[in-house]
Design a protein around this motif. Sequence first.
Motif, mmCIF file in Angstrom:
data_model
loop_
_atom_site.group_PDB
_atom_site.id
_atom_site.type_symbol
_atom_site.label_atom_id
_atom_site.label_comp_id
_atom_site.label_asym_id
_atom_site.label_seq_id
_atom_site.Cartn_x
_atom_site.Cartn_y
_atom_site.Cartn_z
ATOM 1 N N LEU A 116 -17.494 -18.738 35.957
ATOM 2 C CA LEU A 116 -17.241 -17.588 36.726
ATOM 3 C C LEU A 116 -15.721 -17.482 36.940
ATOM 4 O O LEU A 116 -15.157 -16.327 37.100
ATOM 5 N N GLY A 117 -14.862 -18.466 36.316
ATOM 6 C CA GLY A 117 -13.491 -18.325 36.166
ATOM 7 C C GLY A 117 -12.833 -18.362 37.612
ATOM 8 O O GLY A 117 -11.919 -17.893 37.838
ATOM 9 N N LYS A 118 -13.423 -19.271 38.581
ATOM 10 C CA LYS A 118 -13.046 -19.121 39.777
ATOM 11 C C LYS A 118 -12.508 -20.558 40.233
ATOM 12 O O LYS A 118 -12.993 -21.780 39.826
ATOM 13 N N GLU A 119 -11.392 -20.498 41.189
ATOM 14 C CA GLU A 119 -11.045 -21.820 41.737
ATOM 15 C C GLU A 119 -10.245 -21.563 43.147
ATOM 16 O O GLU A 119 -10.237 -20.558 43.702
ATOM 17 N N LEU A 120 -10.175 -22.901 43.674
ATOM 18 C CA LEU A 120 -9.634 -22.507 45.197
ATOM 19 C C LEU A 120 -8.285 -21.985 44.982
ATOM 20 O O LEU A 120 -7.449 -21.957 43.906
ATOM 21 N N GLN A 121 -7.937 -21.133 46.158
ATOM 22 C CA GLN A 121 -6.763 -20.442 46.126
ATOM 23 C C GLN A 121 -5.956 -20.772 47.378
ATOM 24 O O GLN A 121 -6.392 -21.502 48.349
ATOM 25 N N PRO A 122 -4.382 -20.458 47.434
ATOM 26 C CA PRO A 122 -3.954 -20.761 48.468
ATOM 27 C C PRO A 122 -4.234 -20.242 49.920
ATOM 28 O O PRO A 122 -4.894 -19.194 49.796
ATOM 29 N N ASN A 123 -4.373 -21.037 51.029
ATOM 30 C CA ASN A 123 -5.130 -20.584 52.312
ATOM 31 C C ASN A 123 -4.245 -20.117 53.097
ATOM 32 O O ASN A 123 -3.709 -20.581 53.620
ATOM 33 N N PRO A 124 -4.661 -18.601 53.544
ATOM 34 C CA PRO A 124 -3.469 -18.159 54.914
ATOM 35 C C PRO A 124 -4.100 -18.668 56.230
ATOM 36 O O PRO A 124 -3.511 -18.403 57.067
ATOM 37 N N CYS A 125 -5.405 -19.247 56.127
ATOM 38 C CA CYS A 125 -6.049 -19.742 57.314
ATOM 39 C C CYS A 125 -5.588 -21.434 57.471
ATOM 40 O O CYS A 125 -5.765 -22.057 56.569
ATOM 41 N N HIS A 126 -5.275 -21.635 58.708
ATOM 42 C CA HIS A 126 -4.847 -23.021 58.970
ATOM 43 C C HIS A 126 -6.069 -23.787 59.443
ATOM 44 O O HIS A 126 -6.317 -24.209 60.491
ATOM 45 N N THR A 127 -6.901 -24.127 58.027
ATOM 46 C CA THR A 127 -8.088 -24.914 58.291
ATOM 47 C C THR A 127 -7.904 -26.480 58.179
ATOM 48 O O THR A 127 -6.934 -26.850 57.327
ATOM 49 N N ALA A 128 -8.725 -27.167 58.656
ATOM 50 C CA ALA A 128 -8.479 -28.777 58.507
ATOM 51 C C ALA A 128 -9.755 -29.248 58.074
ATOM 52 O O ALA A 128 -10.931 -28.913 58.958
ATOM 53 N N GLY A 129 -9.833 -30.607 57.634
ATOM 54 C CA GLY A 129 -11.015 -31.196 57.492
ATOM 55 C C GLY A 129 -11.356 -31.953 58.735
ATOM 56 O O GLY A 129 -12.342 -31.862 59.500
ATOM 57 N N LEU A 130 -10.497 -32.789 59.181
ATOM 58 C CA LEU A 130 -10.431 -33.763 60.859
ATOM 59 C C LEU A 130 -8.968 -33.481 61.410
ATOM 60 O O LEU A 130 -8.356 -33.848 60.823
ATOM 61 N N ILE A 131 -9.442 -32.840 62.594
ATOM 62 C CA ILE A 131 -8.090 -32.985 63.494
ATOM 63 C C ILE A 131 -8.472 -33.977 64.548
ATOM 64 O O ILE A 131 -9.170 -34.132 65.182
ATOM 65 N N ALA A 132 -7.450 -35.249 64.591
ATOM 66 C CA ALA A 132 -7.663 -36.041 65.470
ATOM 67 C C ALA A 132 -6.837 -35.806 66.911
ATOM 68 O O ALA A 132 -6.677 -34.609 67.173
ATOM 69 N N SER A 133 -7.032 -36.603 67.889
ATOM 70 C CA SER A 133 -6.718 -36.361 69.203
ATOM 71 C C SER A 133 -4.900 -35.812 69.200
ATOM 72 O O SER A 133 -4.371 -36.471 68.439
ATOM 73 N N GLY A 134 -4.799 -35.077 70.196
ATOM 74 C CA GLY A 134 -3.533 -34.488 70.551
ATOM 75 C C GLY A 134 -2.508 -35.694 71.150
ATOM 76 O O GLY A 134 -2.892 -36.873 71.162
ATOM 77 N N ASP A 135 -1.418 -35.384 71.510
ATOM 78 C CA ASP A 135 -0.501 -36.291 72.099
ATOM 79 C C ASP A 135 -0.843 -36.949 73.239
ATOM 80 O O ASP A 135 -1.726 -36.355 74.351
ATOM 81 N N GLN A 136 -0.536 -38.132 73.425
ATOM 82 C CA GLN A 136 -0.953 -39.021 74.679
ATOM 83 C C GLN A 136 -2.346 -39.453 74.609
ATOM 84 O O GLN A 136 -2.937 -39.636 75.793
#
Length: 361
Positions: free
Chosen positions: A204-224
Amino acid sequence: MYSFGINVFDFGAKGDGVTDDTAAIQAAIDYTASRGGGKILFPYTKGGYRVASPAASEIDGKPVRAQLIIPAGDANIQLEGEMPCKLLYSYQVRPMEAVKDNFEPTRFGDMSCNNTRIFSDWEAPEEHDPTARPWAIIAAPEGNSCKGHFSASQFSIANLEFRVKLNTDKMYPTQTAVNLQNVSRINVSDCQFCLGEQVGDTLLGKELQPNPCHTAGLIASGDQNDNNVIRNSAAQGFRYGFVLGEHVVADYLYVHNCEEGITFHDCSHLSVINHVVAQHNTVILSTTAADLFGMPKGPCYVSVGSVNFECGAGLLPAVSRLKYGVFDPESRLRGTLCWHKPWGKKEFPAVCGERFEITKF
């Protein structure tokens, strides 16, 4: 024979890849929380556990943006699949000529099904604000404890793959896999966070594109937070693979096809990563450019024992070609990193301050 754990089948989950198992999985989580904690078992199935219900924006008046919700409180909950995840899927778009090298051209729908997986086929709304809470398959609600706004004290996952929907018309995900920023203690082992499709399709001639959405695989715990342990886990295809803070001890992180493989927001207490395998990422290690997902920027004390990487030069997806091994334009990183490149031009482009020492293995 003695056995323990709560089985999702007992709450109505089918794992056939067709039935919407959202309510059944949530019922198992809520029951486990009500008894103070425990292990929730996900037997391996070829179809996987489909999570199709739209995400809740909030729960009990608190922001959550998740399809599955980790209840607030002190319950000690673990989700566990039947066996450790096989980590690597195709990380490049293999051309038709790959047949000569005994590889099949990359096609959508050809992904392996040999992990115990929870997959979402709900398409999250686009969110382009980096400071906003991301939509996720699973998350705890925002709380009131410490700078991390913790609501849950501990949560663990083991032997599970989380797949988010990839709309092949857009060619970037709009959803994060697992968001644990509001959990103060996390343990993640033998898991993978990836897309529901390959990173491209030769025919299909398709591939990942730059992502305007701030997505993540895993977000670990925040500060403290209290402690964050991640072992033998992989992220593929997101804007950010792993989003980390302080008190992280990680052993073997696999990042591929991410715009930023591993990014730190604030790490005043030392974090240690023993080994990273990085294949075809725009940036391997970075610091956040904004208060990502509402987590403030700060100094980052980080020790990375070794990075083994491939740069993806000349290969598709083009968005995954390496630009920087380390990108820290504000010089917030303090610590060390040792890198190794098995073949090709031996270089590791870096933008960082003098307080972060980079050496070649």
